[in-house]
Design a protein around this motif. Structure first.
Motif, PDB file in Angstrom:
ATOM      1  N   VAL A 126       0.983  -1.261  -0.132  1.00 13.47           N
ATOM      2  CA  VAL A 126      -0.201   0.063  -0.167  1.00 13.47           C
ATOM      3  C   VAL A 126       0.817   1.156   0.038  1.00 13.47           C
ATOM      4  O   VAL A 126       1.605   1.592   1.079  1.00 13.47           O
ATOM      5  N   LEU A 127       1.204   1.915  -1.306  1.00 19.81           N
ATOM      6  CA  LEU A 127       2.241   2.844  -1.500  1.00 19.81           C
ATOM      7  C   LEU A 127       1.503   4.217  -0.650  1.00 19.81           C
ATOM      8  O   LEU A 127       2.201   5.123  -0.186  1.00 19.81           O
ATOM      9  N   GLU A 128       0.384   4.353  -0.639  1.00 19.45           N
ATOM     10  CA  GLU A 128      -0.404   5.608   0.016  1.00 19.45           C
ATOM     11  C   GLU A 128       0.013   5.470   1.542  1.00 19.45           C
ATOM     12  O   GLU A 128      -0.186   6.501   2.202  1.00 19.45           O
ATOM     13  N   ASP A 129       0.467   4.229   1.991  1.00 25.43           N
ATOM     14  CA  ASP A 129       0.742   4.194   3.523  1.00 25.43           C
ATOM     15  C   ASP A 129       2.400   4.303   3.744  1.00 25.43           C
ATOM     16  O   ASP A 129       2.761   4.059   4.705  1.00 25.43           O
ATOM     17  N   ALA A 130       2.864   4.658   2.522  1.00 28.61           N
ATOM     18  CA  ALA A 130       4.472   5.006   2.924  1.00 28.61           C
ATOM     19  C   ALA A 130       4.732   5.828   3.936  1.00 28.61           C
ATOM     20  O   ALA A 130       4.201   6.876   3.884  1.00 28.61           O
ATOM     21  N   HIS A 131       5.817   5.528   4.711  1.00 32.59           N
ATOM     22  CA  HIS A 131       6.227   6.238   5.860  1.00 32.59           C
ATOM     23  C   HIS A 131       7.497   5.976   6.404  1.00 32.59           C
ATOM     24  O   HIS A 131       8.172   4.953   5.894  1.00 32.59           O
ATOM     25  N   ALA A 132       8.175   6.830   6.979  1.00 35.44           N
ATOM     26  CA  ALA A 132       9.553   7.154   7.482  1.00 35.44           C
ATOM     27  C   ALA A 132       9.523   6.255   9.108  1.00 35.44           C
ATOM     28  O   ALA A 132       8.841   6.449   9.701  1.00 35.44           O
ATOM     29  N   VAL A 133      10.725   5.320   8.928  1.00 38.68           N
ATOM     30  CA  VAL A 133      10.861   4.618  10.238  1.00 38.68           C
ATOM     31  C   VAL A 133      12.283   5.358  10.753  1.00 38.68           C
ATOM     32  O   VAL A 133      13.301   4.910   9.960  1.00 38.68           O
ATOM     33  N   LEU A 134      12.612   5.426  11.983  1.00 34.18           N
ATOM     34  CA  LEU A 134      13.570   5.842  12.522  1.00 34.18           C
ATOM     35  C   LEU A 134      13.963   5.252  13.871  1.00 34.18           C
ATOM     36  O   LEU A 134      12.908   5.155  14.660  1.00 34.18           O
ATOM     37  N   ASN A 135      15.066   5.061  14.161  1.00 33.08           N
ATOM     38  CA  ASN A 135      15.522   4.517  15.489  1.00 33.08           C
ATOM     39  C   ASN A 135      16.061   5.632  16.423  1.00 33.08           C
ATOM     40  O   ASN A 135      17.376   6.168  15.861  1.00 33.08           O
ATOM     41  N   ILE A 136      15.644   6.244  17.387  1.00 32.01           N
ATOM     42  CA  ILE A 136      16.138   7.259  18.107  1.00 32.01           C
ATOM     43  C   ILE A 136      16.367   6.983  19.379  1.00 32.01           C
ATOM     44  O   ILE A 136      15.916   6.272  20.127  1.00 32.01           O
ATOM     45  N   ARG A 137      17.694   7.463  19.704  1.00 33.83           N
ATOM     46  CA  ARG A 137      18.058   7.248  21.183  1.00 33.83           C
ATOM     47  C   ARG A 137      17.335   8.248  22.051  1.00 33.83           C
ATOM     48  O   ARG A 137      16.984   9.431  21.557  1.00 33.83           O
ATOM     49  N   GLU A 138      17.157   7.698  23.302  1.00 33.44           N
ATOM     50  CA  GLU A 138      16.152   8.399  24.066  1.00 33.44           C
ATOM     51  C   GLU A 138      16.895  10.051  24.644  1.00 33.44           C
ATOM     52  O   GLU A 138      16.058  11.004  24.914  1.00 33.44           O
ATOM     53  N   ASP A 139      18.152  10.220  24.378  1.00 29.51           N
ATOM     54  CA  ASP A 139      18.488  11.643  24.543  1.00 29.51           C
ATOM     55  C   ASP A 139      18.289  12.549  23.686  1.00 29.51           C
ATOM     56  O   ASP A 139      18.390  13.623  23.704  1.00 29.51           O
ATOM     57  N   LEU A 140      17.977  11.998  22.271  1.00 35.54           N
ATOM     58  CA  LEU A 140      17.250  12.888  21.135  1.00 35.54           C
ATOM     59  C   LEU A 140      16.004  12.959  20.945  1.00 35.54           C
ATOM     60  O   LEU A 140      15.365  13.690  20.207  1.00 35.54           O
TER      61      LEU A 140
END
Length: 330
Positions: free
Chosen positions: A238-252
């Protein structure tokens, strides 16, 4: 000679000052190295499968093809399911006709025959009663013996019982089937229709349709192969649902709040400063990347997974593309 030494000393000092300045600038530049977070684009992937076992008859789409919700994707041929459908249809017809037969009641000819038998039994009873009355009168006048009277009385009582039995038979013919028989017949019809409905729903999976608008990512079996119930046949992205996925440290995390936006670059599309709005933040498991805040370790920095949707929707955004976030620009 003294001038030469003087010039050499001055040159040495100048070179030393330049080296110190360059080193200081280098150290400063290294200290100012921007923090870049790298993530990727993901999208919802749906595995297309059916409840009907059979053989792949026709593929109506190809890998990489865009489809709309409701488009037919594949046709499955299942002769066994078709035979089962014909069988349950026949069983439903039998149940319906049996129910109609019970609802219509006993045939008119049987009812008329029972009525005639009842009329005959009434005539026999009437004759037996007259005979009994006559014999009783003669017995009172001592014309006949008591044995003759008892015989006639027995015939009269037998005629009464016979008339009552024939009358009940006549009433049964009029009433038709019992209530329990009627309810049982109706239940059989409902059960047969339920089985027909079940097989009909199963046969609908002979033509699998797209549950969402998207793109065919992969097709697993080949045309003519057998597939079982629930076996994945193809996957739909489902290309309409394309989204970014990031892994963020909690200090950021203070830079990323639920519902707020951030800017990122998408190199695959040569797009810079794309706006993403955060719609999901959740901590990763204990196995995820972590880091101690001190050499001795006062506490561990956990990693959080972040999802964000582009605003507005970005044309050409596909799963697997990199997303780069410069923390100095946030």
């Amino acid at each position: 000679m003294d001038n030469s030494k003087k010039y050499l000393s001055i040159a040495f000092v100048v070179i030393l000052v330049v080296v110190v300045i360059v080193s200081a600038l280098g150290i400063w530049m290294l200290g100012r190295k921007p923090v870049i977070l790298q993530g990727q684009i993901e999208a919802t992937e749906i595995r297309i499968s059916g409840k009907l076992p059979g053989r792949i008859d026709t593929f109506l789409v190809e890998e990489g093809q865009n489809v709309r919700k409701g488009d037919t994707l594949v046709v499955i041929n299942s002769p066994e399911a078709l035979a089962k459908y014909e069988q349950v249809n026949a069983m439903e017809n039998i149940a319906v006709y049996q129910n109609q037969k019970i609802d219509d009641g006993t045939r008119k000819q049987i009812v008329e025959s029972a009525r005639q038998l009842w009329n005959k039994s009434k005539s026999d009873l009437s004759l037996a009663k007259v005979t009994y009355d006559r014999i009783s009168a003669l017995y009172r006048d001592s014309v006949v013996t008591s044995q003759r009277k008892d015989e006639v009385e027995a015939l009269y009582k037998a005629a009464q019982a016979g008339e009552r039995a024939v009358y009940e038979q006549y009433q049964m013919a009029l009433d038709g089937a019992q209530k329990q028989d009627r309810e049982s017949a109706r239940s059989l019809v409902n059960a047969a229709r339920g089985v027909v409905g079940e097989v009909s729903v199963l046969l609908q999976d002979a033509r699998l349709v797209a549950p969402e608008t998207g793109q065919i990512a992969a097709i697993y079996p080949k045309r003519g192969e057998l597939v079982g119930a629930g076996t994945p046949i193809m996957s739909l992205v489902v290309l309409e649902d394309a989204h970014a996925v990031l892994n963020i440290r909690e200090d950021l995390l203070p830079h990323f709040k639920m519902g707020e936006t951030f800017r990122a670059d998408v190199p695959a599309l040569s797009q810079k400063g794309v706006v993403f709005r955060i719609n999901y933040i959740s901590p990763l498991g204990s196995y995820a990347t972590w880091r101690s805040t001190k050499q001795t370790g006062s506490y561990d920095l956990r990693t959080f997974e972040l999802h964000a949707l582009p605003e507005p929707q970005l044309e050409g955004l596909r799963p697997g593309m990199s997303v780069l976030v410069n923390m100095d620009e946030q």
